[in-house]
Motif scaffolding. Structure first.
Motif, PDB file in Angstrom:
ATOM      1  N   SER A 198       0.844  -1.194   0.000  1.00 14.10           N
ATOM      2  CA  SER A 198       0.000   0.000   0.000  1.00 14.10           C
ATOM      3  C   SER A 198       0.878   1.242   0.000  1.00 14.10           C
ATOM      4  O   SER A 198       1.542   1.549   0.986  1.00 14.10           O
ATOM      5  N   GLY A 199       0.883   1.930  -1.132  1.00 13.95           N
ATOM      6  CA  GLY A 199       1.696   3.129  -1.282  1.00 13.95           C
ATOM      7  C   GLY A 199       2.771   2.934  -2.333  1.00 13.95           C
ATOM      8  O   GLY A 199       3.610   2.035  -2.210  1.00 13.95           O
ATOM      9  N   ALA A 200       2.775   3.768  -3.356  1.00 15.83           N
ATOM     10  CA  ALA A 200       3.762   3.675  -4.431  1.00 15.83           C
ATOM     11  C   ALA A 200       4.535   4.977  -4.560  1.00 15.83           C
ATOM     12  O   ALA A 200       4.825   5.453  -5.663  1.00 15.83           O
ATOM     13  N   GLY A 201       4.866   5.564  -3.403  1.00 16.48           N
ATOM     14  CA  GLY A 201       5.800   6.680  -3.394  1.00 16.48           C
ATOM     15  C   GLY A 201       7.211   6.149  -3.584  1.00 16.48           C
ATOM     16  O   GLY A 201       7.410   4.971  -3.914  1.00 16.48           O
ATOM     17  N   PRO A 202       8.238   6.972  -3.361  1.00 19.74           N
ATOM     18  CA  PRO A 202       9.614   6.504  -3.571  1.00 19.74           C
ATOM     19  C   PRO A 202       9.959   5.255  -2.775  1.00 19.74           C
ATOM     20  O   PRO A 202      10.585   4.324  -3.302  1.00 19.74           O
ATOM     21  N   LEU A 203       9.556   5.201  -1.503  1.00 24.39           N
ATOM     22  CA  LEU A 203       9.864   4.019  -0.692  1.00 24.39           C
ATOM     23  C   LEU A 203       9.035   2.819  -1.127  1.00 24.39           C
ATOM     24  O   LEU A 203       9.531   1.686  -1.175  1.00 24.39           O
ATOM     25  N   LEU A 222      -1.318  -0.675  -4.266  1.00 21.81           N
ATOM     26  CA  LEU A 222      -2.419   0.264  -4.089  1.00 21.81           C
ATOM     27  C   LEU A 222      -1.873   1.683  -3.977  1.00 21.81           C
ATOM     28  O   LEU A 222      -0.885   1.926  -3.287  1.00 21.81           O
ATOM     29  N   ASP A 223      -2.505   2.616  -4.633  1.00 18.98           N
ATOM     30  CA  ASP A 223      -2.163   4.032  -4.478  1.00 18.98           C
ATOM     31  C   ASP A 223      -3.314   4.861  -5.019  1.00 18.98           C
ATOM     32  O   ASP A 223      -4.087   4.398  -5.873  1.00 18.98           O
ATOM     33  N   LEU A 224      -3.415   6.090  -4.549  1.00 17.34           N
ATOM     34  CA  LEU A 224      -4.475   6.993  -4.972  1.00 17.34           C
ATOM     35  C   LEU A 224      -4.109   7.793  -6.221  1.00 17.34           C
ATOM     36  O   LEU A 224      -4.960   8.477  -6.790  1.00 17.34           O
ATOM     37  N   ILE A 225      -2.832   7.729  -6.622  1.00 21.24           N
ATOM     38  CA  ILE A 225      -2.364   8.551  -7.737  1.00 21.24           C
ATOM     39  C   ILE A 225      -2.011   7.658  -8.917  1.00 21.24           C
ATOM     40  O   ILE A 225      -1.157   6.770  -8.814  1.00 21.24           O
ATOM     41  N   ASP A 226      -2.650   7.890 -10.049  1.00 23.25           N
ATOM     42  CA  ASP A 226      -2.531   6.988 -11.187  1.00 23.25           C
ATOM     43  C   ASP A 226      -1.120   6.929 -11.757  1.00 23.25           C
ATOM     44  O   ASP A 226      -0.669   5.852 -12.181  1.00 23.25           O
ATOM     45  N   ASN A 227      -0.405   8.063 -11.816  1.00 27.79           N
ATOM     46  CA  ASN A 227       0.939   7.994 -12.401  1.00 27.79           C
ATOM     47  C   ASN A 227       1.884   7.176 -11.521  1.00 27.79           C
ATOM     48  O   ASN A 227       2.828   6.549 -12.009  1.00 27.79           O
ATOM     49  N   ARG A 228       1.619   7.129 -10.212  1.00 31.68           N
ATOM     50  CA  ARG A 228       2.413   6.260  -9.339  1.00 31.68           C
ATOM     51  C   ARG A 228       2.080   4.794  -9.594  1.00 31.68           C
ATOM     52  O   ARG A 228       2.970   3.933  -9.553  1.00 31.68           O
ATOM     53  N   LEU A 229       0.833   4.523  -9.880  1.00 31.17           N
ATOM     54  CA  LEU A 229       0.454   3.150 -10.208  1.00 31.17           C
ATOM     55  C   LEU A 229       1.083   2.701 -11.524  1.00 31.17           C
ATOM     56  O   LEU A 229       1.488   1.539 -11.666  1.00 31.17           O
ATOM     57  N   GLU A 230       1.193   3.611 -12.472  1.00 32.05           N
ATOM     58  CA  GLU A 230       1.857   3.286 -13.735  1.00 32.05           C
ATOM     59  C   GLU A 230       3.324   2.941 -13.489  1.00 32.05           C
ATOM     60  O   GLU A 230       3.871   1.988 -14.067  1.00 32.05           O
ATOM     61  N   LYS A 231       3.973   3.726 -12.621  1.00 34.17           N
ATOM     62  CA  LYS A 231       5.372   3.456 -12.286  1.00 34.17           C
ATOM     63  C   LYS A 231       5.489   2.133 -11.532  1.00 34.17           C
ATOM     64  O   LYS A 231       6.439   1.364 -11.750  1.00 34.17           O
ATOM     65  N   ALA A 232       4.524   1.834 -10.669  1.00 34.11           N
ATOM     66  CA  ALA A 232       4.525   0.560  -9.946  1.00 34.11           C
ATOM     67  C   ALA A 232       4.465  -0.617 -10.918  1.00 34.11           C
ATOM     68  O   ALA A 232       5.159  -1.625 -10.749  1.00 34.11           O
ATOM     69  N   LEU A 363       7.605  12.506  -7.225  1.00 32.88           N
ATOM     70  CA  LEU A 363       7.986  11.366  -6.399  1.00 32.88           C
ATOM     71  C   LEU A 363       9.093  11.822  -5.445  1.00 32.88           C
ATOM     72  O   LEU A 363       8.813  12.413  -4.422  1.00 32.88           O
ATOM     73  N   LYS A 364      10.349  11.615  -5.793  1.00 33.29           N
ATOM     74  CA  LYS A 364      11.456  12.042  -4.944  1.00 33.29           C
ATOM     75  C   LYS A 364      11.995  13.388  -5.391  1.00 33.29           C
ATOM     76  O   LYS A 364      12.296  13.602  -6.569  1.00 33.29           O
ATOM     77  N   VAL A 365      12.107  14.300  -4.438  1.00 39.76           N
ATOM     78  CA  VAL A 365      12.664  15.633  -4.663  1.00 39.76           C
ATOM     79  C   VAL A 365      13.965  15.731  -3.890  1.00 39.76           C
ATOM     80  O   VAL A 365      14.086  15.197  -2.779  1.00 39.76           O
TER      81      VAL A 365
END
Length: 369
Positions: A198-203, A222-232, A363-365
């Motif tokens: 659950s969570g597709a941020g940098p970590l 699982l993530d609420l942001i579609d572009n993060r899901l694409e990266k996942a 994502l990561k800054v």
């Protein structure tokens, strides 16, 4: 050291007496200092010229005054201002103390986030990441962090060499990916497991690319942001779901004949992700909690005990993970492309923190020097 030798050492220093730094004097009191004192190099120390420093969710929560850092009625203050934030950093050695071996001027290095004391029961048993004093770069004035031009690695720092050919965007992910590896290792993933992250941020992305190497039966993200899901998906997820668009609990139950997932790794830091996980995990499942929370989470503990007899596992820092992560970023087994999305000079730290919140889709800054 006598006075004359001390003066000679200052005259021979190859680093300037002051540096640019971001300094925390208190919660919500962070200031850019253009001429902050440069750290001194003791006989057992290493001084690096910082290349860059990632901005972590923990840095943001600390700035905003989260109780786990600044204390409240139930826990003491842990941070020790004034301090320089930042623990996701690397740089080049510009000074080494006379007692230092194994490192030379010009080496590109990074270090474990924690500076173990090597004297407490945890350090003596090899469990250094739970060191009782728990001094970590970027939160206490004794171990200032990487949001400054120069950083001191004291004697007990766990320093690792970084290949010169590794690009900066990949090198910035060594520390977060090491934390990701430890969380996934805690889950004990097997090839028959259905795993939910659950969570597709940098970590979370670090967990996904490493969990893929474990070859689970199904890796669901699982993530609420579609572009993060694409990266996942790009990083190895078999199935991606957005809880805003899908009843994710029912979806997991449907794909497991009503039993639930075998493993749930929580990497959002939001209370709803915890209750969601407890609802979708099967009886006798493993729940790994990784995140830093900005607020308490309330759950029905009878789910954990009487109803499902779950294994609830915490994951803290990145013990013994750096060599593996450095090697596998280098050889391409751990994907890093596109995770670092924006860099700012230290003078623009406020923008860096704002973009690191994810409100603009980043994502990561990182802060660069």
């Amino acid at each position: 050291m006598n006075e004359q030798a001390s003066r000679l050492k200052v005259l021979n220093r190859k680093v300037p007496p002051t540096m640019k730094a971001l300094v925390s004097y208190g919660k919500d009191d962070y200031r850019f200092e253009p001429e902050y004192p440069t750290p001194e190099c003791g006989p057992d120390d290493i001084i690096i010229k910082t290349e860059a420093c990632g901005v972590c969710a923990g840095d943001l929560k600390c700035q905003h005054g989260a109780a786990m850092f600044w204390g409240d009625e139930t826990q003491p203050q842990w941070v020790k201002p004034p301090f320089i934030p930042g623990h996701e950093f690397l740089g080049t050695i510009v000074e080494v103390g006379e007692n230092v071996t194994g490192f030379i001027l010009g080496d590109r290095v990074t270090a474990d986030q924690i500076v173990p004391c090597q004297e407490c029961r945890f350090c003596k048993s090899g469990q250094y990441w739970m060191c009782q004093p728990h001094n970590i770069f970027g939160f206490q004035q004794e171990n200032n962090g990487g949001m400054a031009e120069y950083v001191r690695y004291p004697k007990t720092s766990l320093v690792h060499k970084v290949p010169n050919e590794m690009d900066l965007e990949s090198a910035l992910l060594i520390e977060p990916y090491a934390c990701s590896k430890h969380a996934v290792d805690r889950a004990l993933i097997g090839c028959e497991d259905i795993v939910v992250i659950s969570g597709a941020g940098p970590l979370g992305l670090g967990m996904i690319t490493y969990a893929r190497m474990k070859n689970p039966k199904k890796l669901v993200v699982l993530d609420l942001i579609d572009n993060r899901l694409e990266k996942a998906k790009e990083f190895g997820a078999d199935i991606v779901l957005n809880p805003r668009e899908t009843d994710v609990i029912q979806a997991i139950l449907d794909m497991t004949d009503g039993y639930g997932c075998d493993i749930y790794i929580e990497a959002t830091g939001h209370p709803s992700s915890v209750t969601q996980g407890l609802s979708m995990i099967r009886k006798l499942g493993r729940f790994v909690e990784f995140s830093v929370f900005g607020a308490p989470t309330t759950v029905d503990w009878s789910i954990i005990g009487d109803r499902k007899e779950l294994d609830i596992l915490g994951a803290h820092l990145s013990p013994y993970c750096y060599p593996f992560v450095i090697d596998n970023i280098s050889n391409g087994n751990l994907k890093t492309n596109g995770v670092v999305t924006r860099c700012f000079p230290i003078e623009q730290w406020e923008e860096a923190f704002e973009y690191a919140s994810g409100k603009y889709g980043d994502l990561k800054v990182a802060i660069t020097f």
